[in-house]
Design a protein around this motif. Sequence first.
Motif, PDB file in Angstrom:
ATOM      1  N   GLU A  24       0.839  -1.194   0.000  1.00  0.00           N
ATOM      2  CA  GLU A  24       0.000   0.000   0.000  1.00  0.00           C
ATOM      3  C   GLU A  24       0.873   1.242   0.000  1.00  0.00           C
ATOM      4  O   GLU A  24       1.980   1.207   0.514  1.00  0.00           O
ATOM      5  N   PRO A  25       0.418   2.341  -0.519  1.00  0.00           N
ATOM      6  CA  PRO A  25      -0.808   2.551  -1.259  1.00  0.00           C
ATOM      7  C   PRO A  25      -0.647   2.113  -2.718  1.00  0.00           C
ATOM      8  O   PRO A  25       0.391   2.326  -3.325  1.00  0.00           O
ATOM      9  N   ASP A  69      -7.397  -2.190   0.532  1.00  0.00           N
ATOM     10  CA  ASP A  69      -6.555  -1.003   0.430  1.00  0.00           C
ATOM     11  C   ASP A  69      -7.444   0.213   0.619  1.00  0.00           C
ATOM     12  O   ASP A  69      -8.458   0.357  -0.063  1.00  0.00           O
ATOM     13  N   SER A  71      -6.987   3.255  -0.198  1.00  0.00           N
ATOM     14  CA  SER A  71      -7.058   4.138  -1.364  1.00  0.00           C
ATOM     15  C   SER A  71      -8.008   3.616  -2.437  1.00  0.00           C
ATOM     16  O   SER A  71      -8.530   4.394  -3.228  1.00  0.00           O
TER      17      SER A  71
END
Length: 108
Positions: A24-25, A69, A71
Amino acid sequence: TLPAVIWGLADTLFVTWLIANADEPRSLLLVAYPLLITASALFYKTRFVILMTLACILTFWSLSFLVLDVSLARTDFRIIFTCVLLVQCLTLTSLIHKVRNLFTYRQR
């Protein structure tokens, strides 16, 4: 052409697998999808660009649901990114159409 379709779909799946296995991200890695669509336009086949766009949208949405995730979890981000891919598809197919018309006009 069949080799181009196989390349495009395999590359889309491979990119999705790479993004899914990244840390991540992941949102910065999503630039690969517009690049795949742009690369497909180099074949000057509008149907191929549309196919690649649909494959990128499908794999992007699958990725956003399969991978945890932050995002990618936002619905507004997913919708905006999908709209960007669709606008890119429309732009590239329009460009291909104009280039083909220009080439046809030049041959007369």
